[in-house]
Design a protein around this motif. Structure first.
Motif, PDB file in Angstrom:
ATOM      1  N   PHE A   1      -8.870 -15.059  15.359  1.00  0.00           N
ATOM      2  CA  PHE A   1      -8.742 -13.638  13.648  1.00  0.00           C
ATOM      3  C   PHE A   1     -10.425 -13.445  14.003  1.00  0.00           C
ATOM      4  N   GLU A   2     -11.196 -14.149  13.675  1.00  0.00           N
ATOM      5  CA  GLU A   2     -12.893 -13.922  13.490  1.00  0.00           C
ATOM      6  C   GLU A   2     -13.657 -13.383  14.197  1.00  0.00           C
ATOM      7  N   ASP A   3     -13.273 -14.239  15.636  1.00  0.00           N
ATOM      8  CA  ASP A   3     -13.817 -13.915  17.021  1.00  0.00           C
ATOM      9  C   ASP A   3     -13.324 -12.833  17.247  1.00  0.00           C
ATOM     10  N   VAL A   4     -12.252 -12.010  16.991  1.00  0.00           N
ATOM     11  CA  VAL A   4     -11.367 -10.288  17.303  1.00  0.00           C
ATOM     12  C   VAL A   4     -12.235  -9.593  16.180  1.00  0.00           C
ATOM     13  N   LEU A   5     -12.264  -9.593  14.862  1.00  0.00           N
ATOM     14  CA  LEU A   5     -13.008  -9.056  14.346  1.00  0.00           C
ATOM     15  C   LEU A   5     -14.510  -9.139  14.473  1.00  0.00           C
ATOM     16  N   ARG A   6     -15.103  -9.883  15.069  1.00  0.00           N
ATOM     17  CA  ARG A   6     -16.644  -9.835  15.574  1.00  0.00           C
ATOM     18  C   ARG A   6     -16.460  -8.645  16.982  1.00  0.00           C
ATOM     19  N   TYR A   7     -15.273  -8.629  17.579  1.00  0.00           N
ATOM     20  CA  TYR A   7     -15.754  -8.205  18.402  1.00  0.00           C
ATOM     21  C   TYR A   7     -15.446  -6.046  18.454  1.00  0.00           C
ATOM     22  N   ALA A   8     -14.824  -6.362  17.354  1.00  0.00           N
ATOM     23  CA  ALA A   8     -14.745  -5.083  17.019  1.00  0.00           C
ATOM     24  C   ALA A   8     -15.584  -4.113  16.240  1.00  0.00           C
ATOM     25  N   GLY A   9     -16.241  -4.990  15.825  1.00  0.00           N
ATOM     26  CA  GLY A   9     -17.553  -4.873  15.606  1.00  0.00           C
ATOM     27  C   GLY A   9     -16.819  -3.607  13.829  1.00  0.00           C
ATOM     28  N   VAL A  10     -18.021  -2.425  13.853  1.00  0.00           N
ATOM     29  CA  VAL A  10     -17.836  -1.403  12.855  1.00  0.00           C
ATOM     30  C   VAL A  10     -17.303  -0.184  13.575  1.00  0.00           C
ATOM     31  N   ASP A  11     -15.818   0.100  12.862  1.00  0.00           N
ATOM     32  CA  ASP A  11     -15.418   0.794  13.610  1.00  0.00           C
ATOM     33  C   ASP A  11     -14.222   1.504  12.710  1.00  0.00           C
ATOM     34  N   GLU A  12     -14.371   2.732  11.759  1.00  0.00           N
ATOM     35  CA  GLU A  12     -13.396   2.882  11.130  1.00  0.00           C
ATOM     36  C   GLU A  12     -12.142   3.113  11.492  1.00  0.00           C
ATOM     37  N   ASP A  13     -11.898   3.610  12.575  1.00  0.00           N
ATOM     38  CA  ASP A  13     -10.576   4.131  13.937  1.00  0.00           C
ATOM     39  C   ASP A  13      -9.973   2.445  14.655  1.00  0.00           C
ATOM     40  N   ILE A  14     -10.636   1.287  13.995  1.00  0.00           N
ATOM     41  CA  ILE A  14      -9.743   0.017  14.981  1.00  0.00           C
ATOM     42  C   ILE A  14      -9.419  -0.275  13.049  1.00  0.00           C
ATOM     43  N   LEU A  15      -8.080  -0.538  13.061  1.00  0.00           N
ATOM     44  CA  LEU A  15      -7.700  -1.247  11.723  1.00  0.00           C
ATOM     45  C   LEU A  15      -6.611  -2.393  11.997  1.00  0.00           C
ATOM     46  N   PHE A  16      -7.581  -3.528  11.407  1.00  0.00           N
ATOM     47  CA  PHE A  16      -6.289  -4.557  11.194  1.00  0.00           C
ATOM     48  C   PHE A  16      -5.362  -4.896  10.386  1.00  0.00           C
ATOM     49  N   LEU A  17      -4.090  -4.809  10.317  1.00  0.00           N
ATOM     50  CA  LEU A  17      -3.186  -4.917   9.170  1.00  0.00           C
ATOM     51  C   LEU A  17      -2.915  -6.111   9.026  1.00  0.00           C
ATOM     52  N   THR A  18      -2.817  -6.724   8.524  1.00  0.00           N
ATOM     53  CA  THR A  18      -2.111  -7.894   9.024  1.00  0.00           C
ATOM     54  C   THR A  18      -1.498  -8.581   7.134  1.00  0.00           C
ATOM     55  N   ASP A  19      -0.967  -9.483   7.389  1.00  0.00           N
ATOM     56  CA  ASP A  19       0.296 -10.307   6.171  1.00  0.00           C
ATOM     57  C   ASP A  19      -1.554 -10.317   5.195  1.00  0.00           C
ATOM     58  N   LEU A  20      -2.886 -10.322   5.314  1.00  0.00           N
ATOM     59  CA  LEU A  20      -3.756 -11.085   4.099  1.00  0.00           C
ATOM     60  C   LEU A  20      -4.240  -9.562   2.721  1.00  0.00           C
ATOM     61  N   LYS A  21      -3.787  -8.475   4.763  1.00  0.00           N
ATOM     62  CA  LYS A  21      -4.120  -7.113   3.194  1.00  0.00           C
ATOM     63  C   LYS A  21      -2.259  -6.731   2.693  1.00  0.00           C
ATOM     64  N   GLY A  22      -1.829  -7.591   3.016  1.00  0.00           N
ATOM     65  CA  GLY A  22      -0.169  -7.075   2.159  1.00  0.00           C
ATOM     66  C   GLY A  22       0.706  -6.424   3.240  1.00  0.00           C
ATOM     67  N   VAL A  23       0.966  -6.880   5.000  1.00  0.00           N
ATOM     68  CA  VAL A  23       1.314  -5.971   5.582  1.00  0.00           C
ATOM     69  C   VAL A  23       2.631  -6.924   6.314  1.00  0.00           C
ATOM     70  N   GLY A  24       3.583  -6.522   5.779  1.00  0.00           N
ATOM     71  CA  GLY A  24       5.440  -7.744   5.873  1.00  0.00           C
ATOM     72  C   GLY A  24       6.178  -6.675   7.031  1.00  0.00           C
ATOM     73  N   HIS A  25       6.729  -6.337   6.471  1.00  0.00           N
ATOM     74  CA  HIS A  25       8.243  -6.639   7.650  1.00  0.00           C
ATOM     75  C   HIS A  25       8.556  -4.788   7.698  1.00  0.00           C
ATOM     76  N   LEU A  26       8.610  -4.971   6.086  1.00  0.00           N
ATOM     77  CA  LEU A  26       8.259  -3.164   6.101  1.00  0.00           C
ATOM     78  C   LEU A  26       7.921  -2.541   6.423  1.00  0.00           C
ATOM     79  N   GLU A  27       6.110  -2.371   6.219  1.00  0.00           N
ATOM     80  CA  GLU A  27       5.224  -2.476   6.501  1.00  0.00           C
ATOM     81  C   GLU A  27       4.918  -2.401   8.678  1.00  0.00           C
ATOM     82  N   VAL A  28       4.749  -3.390   9.020  1.00  0.00           N
ATOM     83  CA  VAL A  28       5.224  -2.964  10.170  1.00  0.00           C
ATOM     84  C   VAL A  28       5.630  -2.160  10.828  1.00  0.00           C
ATOM     85  N   ASN A  29       7.506  -1.977  10.276  1.00  0.00           N
ATOM     86  CA  ASN A  29       8.257  -1.041  10.566  1.00  0.00           C
ATOM     87  C   ASN A  29       7.297   0.871  10.765  1.00  0.00           C
TER      88      ASN A  29
END
Length: 406
Positions: free
Chosen positions: A272-300
């Motif tokens: 996860f950390e490696d991918v974050l670093r590779y993405a760098g700072v780009d407001e159009d790349i959204l990392f949406l994970t359960d760490l941000k409250g993404v559950g099944h409904l949000e994935v849907n």
């Protein structure tokens, strides 16, 4: 540990596939009262847990005495089984004698601890694979359900692992090209499924979509390419970012990387950390994970807000996230690996491509042809409805169970 399960009714699924529901009830009459136990590594995080949360309750509604047990194990055990998972997919990793001993010891302990007195026990994946070996001889029938790509495993590890997997009557694989000895005589092709009524796949209201788009800063005025994948080297999320960057040269798009951190995958945090670093700072790349409250409904919702799906895995057992996106009437552009190949019909409901350039070109083709994008999406949903819904999956299970006990 026994997992608590919701109540689900097969009749609620008739609207999607009346034929499968009727067939399940007929099979249920023959198997009524049969005790069936599923065993896997974790009750949450990952596709197997999601499947069982639907499959087991529907088996109960069909008349079987079905339950679900989860391994009790320390984190060190999951470090070992992650190595096992990777080697079965071909990685050249050494598993030490101490690690093999831990693997066997945890299986032996769980063979005693778990509630496994049943007519049929279905073991999922390598983590609990040795449980039958440590159970006393009885009339119990054992089925191994393999959810990973074992077409080109590390043979040293494969041979050692399977040397004690001698009590299985059937072995279920997503596709037959994954089958290897000693399971070639007992193998069954057995794709998984998605639950159309689950929070991850049910229809959503426009207001629900709007709220989630605002919450996660999704710009609904420009195309959204979505990847749903665990943070795992086999998913090759670096290539997903490269594809997005190539498309970005021609179209103003966003990329959503959607994931959950599974309990049985400790190395996922590092990746996860490696991918974050590779993405760098780009407001159009959204990392949406359960760490941000993404559950099944949000994935849907994120999938429904998407324009199309992208899947860059280099190895894949099946990839239910493909069917999930297709169910939302969106085509998927993906690499032709594992079970992905049988979900996407190339040039019909999506595209199968390999290189970053080919994948980005295929996405641009769909973005530049709205009529094709829409038609591919409709065909994608119909393919899933016919083949990869929960009812078809339960029907397949009952047919295999019947063949084992009858």
């Amino acid at each position: 540990m026994t997992v608590e399960l919701p109540v689900k009714k097969l009749s609620d699924y008739s609207v999607f596939s009346k034929e499968d529901v009727e067939a399940i009830f007929e099979l249920g009459k023959e198997l009524k009262g049969l005790k069936v136990v599923h065993v896997n590594a974790t009750a949450y995080g990952g596709g197997v847990a999601e499947l069982l949360m639907t499959i087991v309750p529907l088996m109960r509604d069909a008349g079987l005495d079905a339950s679900w047990e989860v391994l009790e194990a320390p984190m060190e055990f999951f470090n070992v089984t992650k190595k096992l998972h990777n080697t079965l997919q071909g990685a050249d990793i050494e598993i030490s004698e101490e690690e093999w001993e831990l693997f066997e010891r945890v299986n032996e302990q769980n063979a005693r601890l778990l509630n496994l007195d049943a007519d049929v026990v279905i073991i999922h994946d390598p983590q609990p694979a040795y449980i039958p070996y440590y159970r006393p001889d009885s009339n119990t029938k054992y089925i191994w359900r393999c959810h990973i790509d074992t077409s080109t495993p590390n043979l040293k590890v494969w041979n050692r692992l399977t040397s004690k997997m001698t009590k299985y009557q059937k072995a279920l694989f997503h596709i037959l090209e994954y089958v290897r000895p000693p399971f070639d005589k007992i193998a069954v092709e057995f794709p998984p499924s998605i639950d159309p009524l689950s929070p991850k796949n049910r229809e959503l209201l426009e207001e629900e979509l709007k709220i989630i788009a605002e919450r996660f800063k999704i710009n609904t005025s420009k195309p959204l390419i979505t990847v749903v994948a665990r943070f795992d080297p086999w998913k090759d999320l670096f290539s997903a970012i490269d594809v997005y960057r190539k498309v970005k040269e021609r179209h103003d798009v966003q990329l959503a990387i959607v994931s959950a951190m599974a309990k049985d995958d400790p190395e996922g945090w590092i990746f996860f950390e490696d991918v974050l670093r590779y993405a760098g700072v780009d407001e159009d790349i959204l990392f949406l994970t359960d760490l941000k409250g993404v559950g099944h409904l949000e994935v849907n919702a994120i999938q429904r807000l998407s324009t199309l799906g992208l899947h860059t895995a280099t190895r894949e057992g099946f990839g239910l996230v493909i069917s999930e996106m297709m169910w939302k009437e969106h085509p998927v552009v993906a690499r032709p690996v594992g079970g992905v190949k049988i979900q996407i019909d190339d040039g019909v409901n999506g595209y199968l491509r390999t290189s970053v350039e080919e994948l980005s070109d295929a996405i641009c083709d769909l973005l530049e042809n709205k009529e094709k994008l829409s038609e591919f999406g409709k065909r994608a949903k119909e393919k899933v409805r016919r083949t990869y819904l929960s009812t078809a999956h339960v029907r397949r299970y009952l047919e295999v169970i019947k063949s084992v006990v009858k």
